[in-house]
Design a protein around this motif. Sequence first.
Motif, mmCIF file in Angstrom:
data_model
loop_
_atom_site.group_PDB
_atom_site.id
_atom_site.type_symbol
_atom_site.label_atom_id
_atom_site.label_comp_id
_atom_site.label_asym_id
_atom_site.label_seq_id
_atom_site.Cartn_x
_atom_site.Cartn_y
_atom_site.Cartn_z
ATOM 1 N N GLU A 606 0.832 -1.271 0.178
ATOM 2 C CA GLU A 606 0.167 -0.159 0.051
ATOM 3 C C GLU A 606 0.913 1.126 -0.034
ATOM 4 O O GLU A 606 0.332 2.370 -0.005
ATOM 5 N N ASP A 630 -5.069 2.828 -0.856
ATOM 6 C CA ASP A 630 -3.959 3.348 -0.154
ATOM 7 C C ASP A 630 -2.697 3.735 -1.174
ATOM 8 O O ASP A 630 -2.055 4.854 -1.358
ATOM 9 N N ARG A 640 -7.073 10.496 -0.261
ATOM 10 C CA ARG A 640 -8.364 9.641 -0.780
ATOM 11 C C ARG A 640 -9.443 10.079 0.070
ATOM 12 O O ARG A 640 -10.655 9.706 -0.567
HETATM 13 MG MG MG Z 1 -5.512 0.277 2.749
#
Ligand code: MG
Length: 747
Positions: A606, A630, A640
């Motif tokens: 991520e 992510d 995000r």
């Molecule tokens: Mg995540």
Amino acid sequence: MTETFETDSRQMLARLRGVMAEDAAGQQRLDRITELIAEEMRTEVCSIYLFRDEETLELCATEGLNRDAVHETRMRLGEGLVGRVARTGKVINTADAPGTRGFRYMPETGEEAYCAFLGVPIQRLGEMLGVLVVQSRDARVFSEDEIYAVEVVAMVIAEMAELGAFVGEGAAMSARHQQAVLFRGTCAQEGAAQGHVWLHEPRVVIANPIAEDPQRERERLHAAIDELRVGVDKMLDSAATGDTEQREVLQAYRMFANSKGWLRRMEEDIGRGLSAEAAVEKEQSATRTRMSQVTDTYLRDRLHDLDDLSNRLLRILTGQGRETGAEMPDDPILIARNIGPGELLDYDRRLKAIVLEEGAVGSHATIVARALAIPLIIHADRITTEALNGDHILVDADHGVVHLRPDDSVVTAFRDKMAMQAQAQERYASIRDKPAETRCGTRIALTMNAGLMADLPSLESSGAEAVGLFRTELQFLIRNHMPKRAELSELYARVIDAAKGKKVVFRTLDIGSDKVLPYMKAVDEPNPALGWRAVRVGLDKPGVMRMQLQALVRAAAGRPLSVMFPFVAQREEFSAARAEMDKALERERILGHVLPETVEVGAMLETPSLAFAPDSFYDEVDFISIGGNDLKQFFFAADRENELVRRRYDTLNVSFLMFIEQIVNRCADRGTPLSFCGEDAGRPIEAACLAAIGIRALSMRPASIGPVKSILRRTDLGELRSVIDTARASGQQSVRPAVMDYLRGKL
Ligand code: MG
Ligand code: PEP
């Protein structure tokens, strides 16, 4: 002076109450009200203007102006002095109306003869319903007390309007709550639904805005305030001691609950003839008006606190809780200002859709709504003031649009859309048991994301091959205490049972950033998304991680176990986490528990750093799952959760695809199994492109399996790949336009 006026205003309200009690038609009532206000105020004119639609005010009753103008004279919001009062929510008090900026001459009313003008908004909880005007011939300015009296009366008229006093037979106004209204919000979970409104917190109805005995009303108010204070103190006592943010909010609550100014203003309102609840609501209206005007977020939050407290106070005074006796419709669409994840789960799967005034894309309630695949729209401003229990409502979460009490033409168009979606669903159902095999013969594993026991039935109905991501934090987030090991192992065992032999990849606790456990000490971080979260917390404070691993090992008991660690940024973190898993296995062995049949331990990729980890990491890990949500936010440095930037960068951006491809290649070189489990895996175009660049396993929401499988089965990955390569070579920023062109021709 004040004392005499108090009596006057009380007398006016007492007479108003008489009108309310009369068995009269709506128009007659309104006429009587204007008559008595003019008489009590000793003015020649009193008129009531009410909103006909969102933009138009209509003269609905008058004493003193030409009666023929009633229901004929209309003005737009902002037009003339009346329109200005309605637009600004502020009183206009002038001795020279014709000479005041914005005055509009309306010959049909004969009002040019009047100099003095006092216009006050008729509003209920910050919602503008109309304008109450008194006018007189002599050029005078109305006193503070007179303004106050007219305001109090306006508030009672608003209450009466809310109770439907002017609609029905002989209606003076069309029922505002019968008109169609369109709301726009933000999509937090896609989907469309039609149904009927179910208010999470139904409005408090005040049946008696006027009271005869101020002393008794003061006592009622004091008793209610005492109860409120005790309640707030209790909340403070039970708040987690370490949670500074929650404590701060509650302390602000306590401050307001003890505010002398607030109490004094309400007592004054009572002195003027209002009942205790009407006084609370009058103050609440003023707060809401201020709330709509301030831009400072801190101040707005505090005003929100005050608004919440007023609601509590009203519920204490009226005894109206959430239970109103109303029956939940068969197709409920939940409307609320905001809602907690636990409350949402209480509704189980009965809700067809949810519309919130507040909320956030990453909030816990949103996570739960997504897990339950309930269409969700957030930031639908003012919907709780417009919607009434049982109203017909259409929710198009794909486009963030809500139609409340829709017209027939809208209903027809919406039904067509739903029918098309149903057809698509049928198509998806017909391929449910077929493999996700592309036209060129490549098999893609489609697995599903889950987080609740309630998700497991979707494993069969969606045709998913496995649970590619089980987000274990949901179980932690929806409780108000840390779950016990035995509880967890029992739950995980039930999840494995329910999967009936299909694999379940459990992701260990991913908390921190936006996911904060109410019962854990909160850490004040300047940048939580980049902060102490997920495996970082697990490694620094290993107690909870150990407990969870043990629960997982125990749950598997003789069956295969698959676990992955979130947010691993470097090899050592993975090695340390894996060592914890080994220790858990060893501990369980010593304790004599049955060990899992097999154990595989993976890492979520991520953070970009892990893509560049040494080969030894790729060798050590049993599998890697790309957490695209992510990874994308860190790749583009675009939060995000932040509406301003979260849609700014395309997943099909050439740089991002190239980056993913590098990960694909590294995994292929080292023989490391790879999957992709962010939201993009469930978006058909994105999923096809990920497959074209070499991803062979995608994990997504169950509802996405059908659409993704459908597109994959019709795609030739080789062809799509060359479309992507050509677009890349030609210097495009995103391959999306080229891919869309290609797919449009093919599908
Ligand atoms: Mg995540
Ligand atoms: C991700 O980041 O893509 C992911 C799957 O994890 P979450 O959305 O739970 O952070």
